[in-house]
Write a protein that holds these residues in place. Structure first.
Motif, PDB file in Angstrom:
ATOM      1  N   GLN A  17      -7.862  -3.409  -3.822  1.00 15.44           N
ATOM      2  CA  GLN A  17      -7.828  -3.331  -2.306  1.00 15.44           C
ATOM      3  C   GLN A  17      -6.676  -3.270  -1.640  1.00 15.44           C
ATOM      4  O   GLN A  17      -5.714  -3.555  -2.216  1.00 15.44           O
ATOM      5  N   GLU A  18      -6.859  -2.973  -0.243  1.00 12.77           N
ATOM      6  CA  GLU A  18      -5.546  -2.965   0.400  1.00 12.77           C
ATOM      7  C   GLU A  18      -5.292  -4.390   1.008  1.00 12.77           C
ATOM      8  O   GLU A  18      -6.155  -4.821   1.754  1.00 12.77           O
ATOM      9  N   MET A  19      -4.361  -4.830   0.482  1.00 13.77           N
ATOM     10  CA  MET A  19      -3.988  -6.447   0.736  1.00 13.77           C
ATOM     11  C   MET A  19      -2.907  -6.594   1.803  1.00 13.77           C
ATOM     12  O   MET A  19      -2.891  -7.578   2.566  1.00 13.77           O
ATOM     13  N   PHE A  20      -2.193  -5.678   1.973  1.00 11.10           N
ATOM     14  CA  PHE A  20      -0.903  -5.929   2.681  1.00 11.10           C
ATOM     15  C   PHE A  20      -0.752  -4.714   3.851  1.00 11.10           C
ATOM     16  O   PHE A  20       0.448  -4.251   3.870  1.00 11.10           O
ATOM     17  N   PRO A  21      -1.876  -4.779   4.806  1.00  9.11           N
ATOM     18  CA  PRO A  21      -1.491  -3.441   5.887  1.00  9.11           C
ATOM     19  C   PRO A  21      -0.766  -4.006   7.027  1.00  9.11           C
ATOM     20  O   PRO A  21      -0.195  -3.235   7.699  1.00  9.11           O
ATOM     21  N   LEU A  22      -0.433  -5.240   7.280  1.00  5.07           N
ATOM     22  CA  LEU A  22       0.249  -5.591   8.340  1.00  5.07           C
ATOM     23  C   LEU A  22       1.549  -5.951   7.912  1.00  5.07           C
ATOM     24  O   LEU A  22       1.700  -6.504   7.171  1.00  5.07           O
ATOM     25  N   LYS A  23       2.286  -6.238   9.042  1.00  3.63           N
ATOM     26  CA  LYS A  23       3.726  -6.665   8.949  1.00  3.63           C
ATOM     27  C   LYS A  23       3.798  -8.181   9.118  1.00  3.63           C
ATOM     28  O   LYS A  23       3.898  -8.294  10.212  1.00  3.63           O
ATOM     29  N   VAL A  24       3.507  -8.771   7.926  1.00  2.00           N
ATOM     30  CA  VAL A  24       3.603 -10.395   8.151  1.00  2.00           C
ATOM     31  C   VAL A  24       4.233 -10.809   7.211  1.00  2.00           C
ATOM     32  O   VAL A  24       4.135 -10.775   6.099  1.00  2.00           O
ATOM     33  N   GLY A  25       5.225 -11.386   7.570  1.00  2.00           N
ATOM     34  CA  GLY A  25       6.035 -12.001   6.347  1.00  2.00           C
ATOM     35  C   GLY A  25       7.162 -10.810   5.820  1.00  2.00           C
ATOM     36  O   GLY A  25       7.254  -9.752   6.339  1.00  2.00           O
ATOM     37  N   ASP A  26       7.429 -11.087   4.459  1.00  2.00           N
ATOM     38  CA  ASP A  26       8.010  -9.940   3.579  1.00  2.00           C
ATOM     39  C   ASP A  26       7.251  -9.061   3.008  1.00  2.00           C
ATOM     40  O   ASP A  26       6.757  -9.060   1.887  1.00  2.00           O
ATOM     41  N   THR A  27       6.516  -8.026   3.956  1.00  2.00           N
ATOM     42  CA  THR A  27       5.473  -7.319   3.459  1.00  2.00           C
ATOM     43  C   THR A  27       5.810  -6.242   2.367  1.00  2.00           C
ATOM     44  O   THR A  27       5.069  -6.082   1.587  1.00  2.00           O
ATOM     45  N   ALA A  28       7.078  -5.790   2.442  1.00  2.68           N
ATOM     46  CA  ALA A  28       7.522  -4.722   1.657  1.00  2.68           C
ATOM     47  C   ALA A  28       7.564  -5.645   0.136  1.00  2.68           C
ATOM     48  O   ALA A  28       7.321  -4.980  -0.785  1.00  2.68           O
ATOM     49  N   SER A  29       8.125  -6.844  -0.099  1.00  2.00           N
ATOM     50  CA  SER A  29       8.051  -7.549  -1.298  1.00  2.00           C
ATOM     51  C   SER A  29       6.664  -7.845  -1.614  1.00  2.00           C
ATOM     52  O   SER A  29       6.449  -7.753  -2.679  1.00  2.00           O
ATOM     53  N   ASP A  30       5.827  -8.189  -0.780  1.00  2.00           N
ATOM     54  CA  ASP A  30       4.366  -8.285  -1.254  1.00  2.00           C
ATOM     55  C   ASP A  30       3.844  -7.037  -1.995  1.00  2.00           C
ATOM     56  O   ASP A  30       3.099  -7.072  -2.887  1.00  2.00           O
ATOM     57  N   ARG A  31       3.869  -5.819  -1.176  1.00  2.00           N
ATOM     58  CA  ARG A  31       3.391  -4.548  -1.580  1.00  2.00           C
ATOM     59  C   ARG A  31       4.226  -4.358  -2.768  1.00  2.00           C
ATOM     60  O   ARG A  31       3.357  -3.753  -4.026  1.00  2.00           O
ATOM     61  N   HIS A  32       5.361  -4.350  -3.135  1.00  2.00           N
ATOM     62  CA  HIS A  32       6.012  -4.162  -4.304  1.00  2.00           C
ATOM     63  C   HIS A  32       5.492  -5.034  -5.607  1.00  2.00           C
ATOM     64  O   HIS A  32       5.234  -4.775  -6.646  1.00  2.00           O
ATOM     65  N   ALA A  33       5.148  -6.572  -5.337  1.00  2.00           N
ATOM     66  CA  ALA A  33       4.744  -7.177  -6.183  1.00  2.00           C
ATOM     67  C   ALA A  33       3.458  -6.972  -6.751  1.00  2.00           C
ATOM     68  O   ALA A  33       3.046  -6.980  -7.825  1.00  2.00           O
ATOM     69  N   LEU A  34       2.507  -6.413  -5.727  1.00  2.00           N
ATOM     70  CA  LEU A  34       1.143  -6.085  -5.925  1.00  2.00           C
ATOM     71  C   LEU A  34       1.399  -4.686  -6.986  1.00  2.00           C
ATOM     72  O   LEU A  34       0.309  -4.698  -7.806  1.00  2.00           O
ATOM     73  N   LYS A  35       2.055  -3.834  -6.626  1.00  2.00           N
ATOM     74  CA  LYS A  35       2.172  -2.474  -7.296  1.00  2.00           C
ATOM     75  C   LYS A  35       2.706  -2.769  -8.615  1.00  2.00           C
ATOM     76  O   LYS A  35       2.244  -2.257  -9.826  1.00  2.00           O
ATOM     77  N   GLU A  36       3.654  -3.792  -8.791  1.00  2.00           N
ATOM     78  CA  GLU A  36       4.121  -3.991 -10.187  1.00  2.00           C
ATOM     79  C   GLU A  36       3.256  -4.858 -11.010  1.00  2.00           C
ATOM     80  O   GLU A  36       3.133  -4.402 -12.356  1.00  2.00           O
ATOM     81  N   LEU A  37       2.542  -5.603 -10.532  1.00  2.00           N
ATOM     82  CA  LEU A  37       1.364  -6.217 -11.209  1.00  2.00           C
ATOM     83  C   LEU A  37       0.404  -5.272 -11.596  1.00  2.00           C
ATOM     84  O   LEU A  37       0.037  -5.363 -12.893  1.00  2.00           O
ATOM     85  N   ALA A  38      -0.149  -4.542 -10.720  1.00  2.00           N
ATOM     86  CA  ALA A  38      -1.195  -3.429 -11.119  1.00  2.00           C
ATOM     87  C   ALA A  38      -0.709  -2.763 -12.408  1.00  2.00           C
ATOM     88  O   ALA A  38      -1.200  -2.241 -13.277  1.00  2.00           O
ATOM     89  N   GLY A  39       0.625  -2.102 -12.069  1.00  2.00           N
ATOM     90  CA  GLY A  39       0.991  -1.223 -13.181  1.00  2.00           C
ATOM     91  C   GLY A  39       1.210  -1.815 -14.558  1.00  2.00           C
ATOM     92  O   GLY A  39       0.924  -1.342 -15.728  1.00  2.00           O
ATOM     93  N   GLN A  40       1.725  -3.174 -14.637  1.00  2.00           N
ATOM     94  CA  GLN A  40       1.867  -3.948 -15.729  1.00  2.00           C
ATOM     95  C   GLN A  40       0.343  -3.856 -16.426  1.00  2.00           C
ATOM     96  O   GLN A  40       0.012  -3.857 -17.831  1.00  2.00           O
ATOM     97  N   LEU A  41      -0.610  -4.241 -15.718  1.00  2.00           N
ATOM     98  CA  LEU A  41      -2.058  -4.326 -16.273  1.00  2.00           C
ATOM     99  C   LEU A  41      -2.426  -3.095 -16.840  1.00  2.00           C
ATOM    100  O   LEU A  41      -3.128  -3.009 -17.886  1.00  2.00           O
TER     101      LEU A  41
END
Length: 573
Positions: A17-41
């Motif tokens: 799912q698209e989880m972080f489309p909005l600029k709320v908090g540290d969105t760049a870090s959130d997107r990176h964490a999401l991508k990293e987790l999906a990649g490791q899976l």
């Protein structure tokens, strides 16, 4: 499929799912964490859990110029990966396996996102070059990764991806760079995920061997990595670029790897340790993502509330416009004069209401053109009011969103690129308003028709005609003097009084109040629907965020915890 595998697959599907489309908090870090987790899976957890007996994947990684490729070539005993002096050196990772194990890595089971290439020559960046060598022990695969601190971002990202897919990480550094900050971030990540690790300290001058080795060991212990194997390779003068390390330098590392791969139980222990550590790390990582998604939803709800408030204000403005008499200005007033059949209506305002009423009664017969023109003028006025309040609501919504970081980023996003158009009502609103007003006018005529058919005054209603009485009821919906001045007040007031008296003569005062209320409420509801549709242009931009469910992430994390014991009990297949 085991319960643990099913839970990990469910987590992976949730992350799509698209989880972080909005600029709320540290969105760049959130997107990176999401991508990293999906990649490791994708790259490690799911493939490894599906094949626990697959060869041990040892990733050789480290800083720029740490001698990674030279070490891999030396361990294999042949130049299988390109080593050089230009930076960055490793542009495409090279995976070296025993021919018997090539089948494990030739497909998409491991690192499915990387295209494979075979044979000699330089591979293209972003591909995984697969090389077979008899000198690599069966059950072991060596992967030469790009630099973790490469000047090329794509190389850094790929290095991190490969290290996350490793059963074992051979971390290469040098006597001159072992204390650099970037590698220690990766080392601590390996510690947190219990990744099996060995450190190869290269290019150690003879006079610095003892002090550098002790200082590196101290740093390892301070970072919770004290027990990891540490190999030192002295500074050597190799005869030419691409030359191999002598046996005295590379031999200890090779023998240690051969011992790991030769013993199935030891190899399984390494795999289990890294796999279990990676799974254990999921709990905090997934809960962290859930918290970030919660913040996104709160941000989206704030923007949705701003849009709702703006359009609620628009509906209030329309209701005020219905009641303040402003709809009886200009064109509607002119058509009313035509309808009652006199050009000197203003001069007749001093006459009693009964005389004006007589003229209106006379207008109900033989003046279909004036009737149609008054109906059309009234419809145009209502449509214009709807358009004005919708424009105002859209403009207020854009202004409110631009005042927030999340709203401003969303409106300025290239994929949205609608900030200018969103500030006005949708082009479709006009057609919708025309249809709604026509249907409302039909509703008013139906009200009059039903009321006239059910009362003793049916004959009197028939003498006026449904259309004429309907027009009077519509005028009564809008007749007030709140928004008028001067002679307009007299005209609107006279209009309202005449219409009121005629309707009361036909239906009675209570029925007229009820009919007027029903007509006004029906029109307000139709406008509410129109404004909600126009507001949908804003809320649709928030739908990806509002659809993401932090509760689902937390539930999946709980399921993974519940099935964690399958690793120890041998339940993962």
């Amino acid at each position: 499929m085991s319960g643990l595998s099913a839970a990990l697959l469910e987590l992976r599907r949730t992350l799509d799912q698209e989880m972080f489309p909005l600029k709320v908090g540290d969105t760049a870090s959130d997107r990176h964490a999401l991508k990293e987790l999906a990649g490791q899976l994708d790259d490690y957890l799911l493939p490894r859990l599906a094949a626990l007996d697959a060869p041990l994947l040892a990733v050789v990684g480290g800083s720029t110029g740490a001698g990674k490729s030279t070490l891999v070539n030396s361990l294999v005993g042949a130049e299988v990966t390109e080593a050089g002096v230009l930076r960055p050196t490793t542009l495409a990772p090279t995976l070296v396996v025993h021919p018997a194990d090539a089948g494990w890595f030739s497909g998409t089971r491991v690192l499915p996102g990387l295209p494979r290439s075979t044979g000699g020559g330089r591979a293209e960046a972003g591909t995984l070059r697969l090389v077979t060598a008899e000198t690599v022990p069966s059950g072991l695969a060596l992967l030469d990764a790009p630099d973790i601190d490469s000047v090329v971002k794509a190389n850094r990202d790929l290095a991190a991806q490969l290290l996350a897919a490793a059963d074992l990480w051979l971390f290469c550094t040098t006597a001159a760079r072992y204390a650099d900050d970037v590698p220690w971030g990766f080392l601590r990540r390996a510690r947190d995920r219990s990744t099996a690790l060995a450190v190869i300290l290269q290019r150690v001058p003879a006079e610095a061997s003892g002090p550098v080795g002790r200082d590196l060991r101290r740093l390892l212990e301070e970072n919770g990595l004290g027990p990891v194997p540490l190999f030192e390779i002295p500074e050597l003068r190799l005869p030419e670029n691409g030359a191999l390390l002598p046996e005295t330098a590379a031999g200890p590392v090779r023998r240690w790897l051969e011992e790991l791969s030769a013993d199935a139980r030891t190899r399984a222990a390494v795999v289990h340790r890294t796999l279990a550590g990676s799974i254990d790390s999921l709990d905090a990582r997934v809960r962290g993502l859930a918290d970030s998604v919660e913040r996104q939803r709160l941000g989206a709800r704030e923007l949705a509330d701003l849009a709702e408030s703006a359009y609620t204000a628009g509906l209030t403005a329309f209701d005020d416009g219905m009641r303040d008499g402003s709809l009886l200005r200009s064109e509607v007033l002119a058509r009313w004069q035509d309808f009652v059949g006199t050009g000197d209506l203003m001069r007749g305002l001093e006459s009693r209401v009964g005389r004006l009423r007589d003229r209106v009664v006379a207008a109900f017969t033989g003046r279909p053109l004036a009737e149609r023109e008054l109906t059309a003028a009234m419809a145009n006025g209502v449509e214009a009011l709807i358009g004005a309040v919708a424009d105002g609501a859209a403009e207020r919504t854009v202004d409110a969103w631009l005042a927030t970081p999340a709203g401003r980023a969303l409106l300025e996003d290239e994929d949205v690129a609608q900030a200018g158009r969103l500030g006005r009502a949708s082009p479709r609103l006009q057609a919708g308003a025309e249809r709604a007003v026509r249907e409302w006018q039909g509703f008013v005529l139906d009200l009059v028709r039903r009321e006239g058919a059910s009362r003793r005054g049916a004959a009197r209603a028939a003498s006026f005609g449904v259309n004429g009485l309907g027009l009077l009821l519509m005028v009564g919906v809008f007749a007030s003097t709140g928004g008028l001045s001067g002679l307009e007040i007299g005209i609107a007031g006279g209009t309202g009084v005449v219409g009121q008296k005629l309707l009361e003569a036909v239906f009675g005062d209570q029925a007229v109040r009820r009919l007027t209320g029903e007509a006004r409420s029906d029109l307000a509801e139709r406008v509410r629907v129109l404004l909600a549709q126009d507001r949908g242009r804003f809320t649709v931009l928030l739908s990806p965020t509002l659809e993401a469910d932090p509760g689902r992430l937390r539930a999946v994390a709980g399921t993974i915890r519940a099935h964690r014991g399958e690793l120890s009990g041998g339940g993962a297949k």
